[in-house]
Design an enzyme around this catalytic site. Structure first.
Site, PDB file in Angstrom:
ATOM      1  N   GLU B  11      -1.457 -13.561  39.538  1.00 11.34           N
ATOM      2  CA  GLU B  11      -2.843 -13.155  39.261  1.00 11.34           C
ATOM      3  C   GLU B  11      -3.117 -11.857  40.016  1.00 11.34           C
ATOM      4  O   GLU B  11      -2.843 -11.776  41.209  1.00 11.34           O
ATOM      5  CB  GLU B  11      -3.831 -14.203  39.755  1.00 11.34           C
ATOM      6  N   ASP B 103     -13.320 -11.537  37.688  1.00 11.21           N
ATOM      7  CA  ASP B 103     -13.360 -12.540  38.750  1.00 11.21           C
ATOM      8  C   ASP B 103     -13.891 -11.904  40.027  1.00 11.21           C
ATOM      9  O   ASP B 103     -13.261 -11.012  40.588  1.00 11.21           O
ATOM     10  CB  ASP B 103     -11.954 -13.111  38.991  1.00 11.21           C
ATOM     11  N   SER B 110      -4.390 -12.414  34.733  1.00  6.66           N
ATOM     12  CA  SER B 110      -3.535 -13.527  35.163  1.00  6.66           C
ATOM     13  C   SER B 110      -2.407 -13.629  34.158  1.00  6.66           C
ATOM     14  O   SER B 110      -2.651 -13.901  32.973  1.00  6.66           O
ATOM     15  CB  SER B 110      -4.312 -14.846  35.178  1.00  6.66           C
ATOM     16  N   HIS B 251      -0.101 -21.811  45.597  1.00  5.71           N
ATOM     17  CA  HIS B 251      -0.959 -20.669  45.298  1.00  5.71           C
ATOM     18  C   HIS B 251      -0.924 -19.769  46.526  1.00  5.71           C
ATOM     19  O   HIS B 251      -1.602 -20.034  47.521  1.00  5.71           O
ATOM     20  CB  HIS B 251      -2.367 -21.238  45.031  1.00  5.71           C
TER      21      HIS B 251
END
Lengths: 58, 491
Positions: B11, B103, B110, B251
């Site tokens: 991302e 975002d 992404s 992540h």
């Protein structure tokens, strides 16, 4: 219905590094372009980063 | 036997500015950019109801995620705008399986989830081109070239935005084991994954020079679910976008936005191999005494000695060589991709050990170091001259006529990982062998019929649901496609 089997029909090789043997090769030209990039750098406003304000992201 | 992570994704939040405005409004500019994206896509149908970012891998749920006071104030102002939060998001899902949206005031691309490293990196680079094309169209509308987009992670005055690399890993790997074995690797991978940054931010020791990493000044803790404050070495958000019984999504938010596709490939490739090592219990045994402080220390001096809990010291290079040695034992000849990663990892560490300038054709911070030193010499400047930070920003500009990395590409000064046609293909075509292929083809052929869409599936307006939650490995994708080939007329 082989015609509608997209995985088989459209299957292609995944992108691969553009080299024939071993790892990627370093670019051959080193000197000639440097003058141009230095000219491009000279055109950058010295205060550009002062005007570049962002909001916090993730 | 547990294998390598089956899926990976990246991302990227981009920096955006409209130079002709005295106070560029990032919310408005990001919206206008997203609206101008010409790529075929499904617009405004992201299934936010399937998001769940408040679960923590350590076994609890948080009530809310934090942000700093300044951002709180900005958000209060945002609520007075004439459009809703969801309208502001401008979600798009593209035919290549990627998500492109707004975002936290940054246009974010992404990538589609991929099971192949080079497909992933090609799709990450494709994102740069998709963003750049939207920028070009936006500037055409404005009749000027004032909107500029940057693939970087900082504005040099303390506002950072992320480039997150994600790996789907087996839930059965104990989380504590994962943390212990992974942290020394993550702390030190900036040796080749760092994008370089002039100067410093935050309350740490002042620094005048080029750091290895853009994000190092913003890493504050080992573990945290937060992403906008208290940024961690390992983010603990438990949102696998897959079966939570079988998988976690690791992540990672400490990484930099690399302009060099080679550096992206090395960063993600080595991390994938190390996660595979950890899954097999074969990681090297290091425990750093203060890994958070080490992130910043290494970024400022790659040779700095690092204290271990056993009282000994070790360097970043020694840690990386130890991970490489283990990876050679386990992953050599596993497949072509593993061999590429191992060869390039080894070559890069050896070059770094001998002469860092050898990396100046492929590792971002080393490219910058050579470039800036030449410029400083020609203009008689020091590292603390503000011009250097402006150059450092411009390195990441996506504009082909302005960006310094773009200029180096045009002149053949940096290593190109892909042919142009491979990137053109990745702009439109989803990655083969992952569920993103199904998503992308549905967007391409049934886009008008899609009511809502998410990483884990989609819902059509006629009520049909495609649940891809458990369609993870390439054989599962192939089985799903074969089972459904009569139903979906993908041409």
């Amino acid at each position: 219905m082989e015609m509608n089997d997209p995985l088989r029909r459209e299957k292609r090789d995944a992108p691969k590094p553009d080299s024939s043997e071993g790892g990627p090769k370093a670019p051959e030209s080193v000197k000639p372009g440097r003058d141009n990039i230095l000219k491009r750098m000279k055109r950058v406003d010295p205060k550009q980063s002062e005007n570049y304000k962002q909001r916090t992201g993730q | 036997m547990i294998d390598l992570p089956p899926l990976m994704g990246i991302e990227t939040e981009y920096g955006i500015i409209r130079e002709s405005e005295k106070k560029s409004d990032p919310v408005e500019e990001s919206m206008q950019l997203l609206k101008r994206c010409s790529a075929p896509s499904v617009f405004g149908a992201w299934a936010y109801g399937r998001e769940n970012s408040h679960l923590d891998m350590r076994g609890f749920r948080v009530g809310s995620l934090a942000q700093d006071e300044e951002e709180d104030a900005f958000c209060a102002e945002d609520r007075k705008r004439s459009y809703s939060y969801l309208e502001m998001k401008c979600d798009r899902v593209l035919t290549n399986g990627a998500r492109f949206y707004n975002d936290h005031t940054h246009p974010e691309y992404s990538s589609p989830e991929c099971n192949d490293l080079f497909q992933l990196v090609a799709h990450d680079v494709a994102g740069e081109h998709i963003v750049a094309r939207a920028t070009q169209l936006r500037n055409q509308d404005l009749g000027e070239s004032s909107v500029q987009l940057f693939k970087n992670n900082t504005d040099y005055i303390g506002h950072s935005y992320g480039t997150h690399d994600n790996y789907l890993i087996a839930r059965e790997i104990p989380f504590d084991d994962l943390v212990q074995a992974l942290v020394p690797f993550l702390v030190t991978r900036q040796l080749y994954a760092g994008a370089g940054k002039v100067g410093y931010e935050g309350d740490g020791e002042p620094f005048h020079g080029l750091q290895l990493s853009q994000r190092s000044d913003f890493v504050e803790t080992v573990l945290s679910i937060e992403t906008m404050t208290q940024r961690p070495i390992i983010n603990t958000r438990d949102e696998p976008h897959a079966s939570s019984k079988d998988y976690r999504r690791l992540h990672l938010i400490l990484g930099d936005a690399n302009m060099s596709a080679y550096a992206t490939a090395l960063k993600v490739g080595t991390t994938r191999l190390v996660l595979g090592l950890i899954a097999r219990g074969a990681g090297p045994d290091f425990e750093l005494e203060n890994p958070v402080a080490d992130v910043a220390r290494i970024s400022r001096d790659l040779n700095t000695p690092l204290k271990q809990t056993n009282g000994k010291t070790v360097t970043s290079l020694e840690i990386q060589f130890a991970y490489l040695e283990q990876a050679q034992k386990v992953w050599r000849d596993h497949n072509e991709e593993c061999n590429w990663i191992l060869n390039e990892w080894s070559r890069t560490l050896s070059d770094l050990q001998q002469d860092p300038e050898k990396l100046s054709d492929r590792i971002d911070w080393a490219i910058k170091q050579k470039l800036y030193r030449q410029f400083m010499e020609s203009e008689n400047l020091g590292w603390d001259d503000p011009w250097l930070q402006s150059l450092d920003l411009e390195y990441h500009n996506l504009d082909p006529e302005r960006g310094l990395y773009r200029g180096l590409e045009q002149e053949g000064q940096v290593l190109e990982l892909f042919k142009g046609s491979e990137i053109e293909s990745a702009i439109e075509t989803p990655p083969v062998g992952s569920r993103a292929w199904i998503r992308g083809k549905m967007v391409e052929h049934y886009g008008d019929d899609i009511q809502s869409i998410h990483w884990t599936g989609l819902k059509l307006k006629n009520g049909d649901v495609l649940d891809l939650t458990s369609v993870i490995k390439s054989d599962e994708v192939e089985t799903w496609i074969n089972d459904n080939k009569e139903k979906w007329q993908w041409k």
